[in-house]
Design a protein around this motif. Structure first.
Motif, short mmCIF file in Angstrom:
data_model
loop_
_atom_site.label_atom_id
_atom_site.label_comp_id
_atom_site.label_asym_id
_atom_site.label_seq_id
_atom_site.Cartn_x
_atom_site.Cartn_y
_atom_site.Cartn_z
N GLN A 146 0.83 -1.20 0.00
CA GLN A 146 0.00 0.00 0.00
C GLN A 146 0.87 1.26 0.00
N LEU A 150 1.49 4.17 -3.18
CA LEU A 150 1.29 5.61 -2.99
C LEU A 150 2.57 6.39 -3.30
N THR A 155 0.88 9.45 -5.08
CA THR A 155 -0.49 9.52 -4.54
C THR A 155 -1.52 9.96 -5.59
N SER A 256 -4.84 4.34 -4.32
CA SER A 256 -5.56 4.20 -3.05
C SER A 256 -6.57 3.06 -3.08
#
Length: 331
Positions: A146, A150, A155, A256
């Motif tokens: 995760q 990002l 992001t 995300s």
């Protein structure tokens, strides 16, 4: 001469009965799918339209691909919690390779699949060599993947607008005259491949042996460490494929996205009859389980059931599937 007393001898269930029992479980799972489809069709006639059914298949494709890979893991009495975020990282790496690095489409897709395989390999080494419990090892990888997704993407979503043919991987159709998305065809093709691996190769046989009794498998000469690493790496390959398929469906890599996919995939595996205790499972059952999850989710949505209640229903379905497995194991 005294005759041997066979009245009290236990009845041994041979391979033929075990095969019949597995087939019966798959038939019952498929019957459950039909009952659910009939219920939602009665509740809303639009459920049985081709556009809605193809939508169910398309939304099931990613969950089904993830579930196919994790079936092998759960059969070995393991668990894989990094499915969702690992899939996201594979999608992000595919995006970077195709948009930032300018690699050809086949190489970018291969890079995404290999990213998933690398995640599975690291999980396998952590579990088999470092002896970290599968829950902890894959939970840690879930967080690592995760974070990397990002960081690598900044992001921000990565769009494939300037990559010709990428969305065709999921949304186009290879079957002339039939509006069946390629993502669904990929799911069915991978189901056949996974069933072949599980039923006809050493990897499949040793997966059952390790899940049934790891110590006995080791004493019988099976290189448990090596085969565990192979199982998790194979699961990672499916994870990478799912990432590519999802990115092609969305025409973007969303850094995300991913949390929660692992729970739906595990639910599909358990609903399909694979035991969380290991040593038992089937690929066809997993496919049926994925279709059940997709049908329930779509059916509740088309009935305008709020999202929070959809999660409640899926949770109850998982509890029921696990409890049925416990009862079956008890017998």
């Amino acid at each position: 001469m005294n005759q041997p007393d066979t009245a009290a001898a236990p009845r041994v269930l041979g391979p033929s009965w075990n095969f019949v029992r597995r087939q019966l479980q798959q038939v019952l799972a498929f019957a459950s799918l039909i009952v659910l489809a009939a219920f939602f069709a009665i509740a809303n006639p639009n459920f049985l339209t081709w556009s809605n059914l193809s939508g169910i298949l398309l939304s099931t494709a990613v969950i089904g691909i993830l579930a196919l890979g994790t079936t092998f893991v759960i059969i070995t009495s393991g668990i894989e919690l990094s499915l969702g975020t690992g899939m996201t990282l594979a999608a992000v790496m595919t995006g970077v390779m195709l948009t930032s690095w300018g690699l050809p489409l086949p190489l970018g897709v291969l890079g995404g699949v290999l990213t998933g395989a690398l995640i599975g390999l690291v999980n396998g080494v952590s579990i088999a060599v470092l002896k970290i419990p599968p829950f902890i090892a894959t939970l840690a990888m879930m967080l690592i993947a995760q974070g990397l997704a990002l960081v690598i993407s900044g992001t921000a979503p990565i769009y494939f607008t300037d990559v010709p043919g990428f969305t065709d991987i999921s949304l186009a159709s290879l079957v002339p005259g039939v509006r069946l998305p390629n993502a669904v065809l990929i799911l069915f093709a991978l189901t056949a491949i996974a069933a072949l691996i599980l039923g006809k190769t050493l990897l499949g046989r040793y997966s059952f042996a390790i899940g049934s009794n790891e110590d006995a498998a080791s004493l019988s000469g099976i290189a448990v460490r090596k085969w565990k690493i192979a199982v998790y790496t194979l699961s990672g390959c499916f994870m990478g494929i799912a990432g590519v398929v999802l990115a092609a469906r969305l025409n973007s890599a969303q850094p995300s996205l991913g949390i929660g996919y692992e729970l739906q995939a595990i639910a599909a595996v358990v609903i399909g009859g694979t035991s969380l205790q290991g040593g038992k499972g089937s690929i066809v059952g997993t496919l049926i389980g994925a279709l059940i999850v997709g049908t329930v989710t779509n059916g509740l949505r088309i009935m305008s059931i709020p999202q929070e209640w959809q999660s409640v229903v899926i949770g109850l379905v998982i509890l029921a599937a696990v409890y049925i497995d416990i009862l079956r194991r008890g017998r």
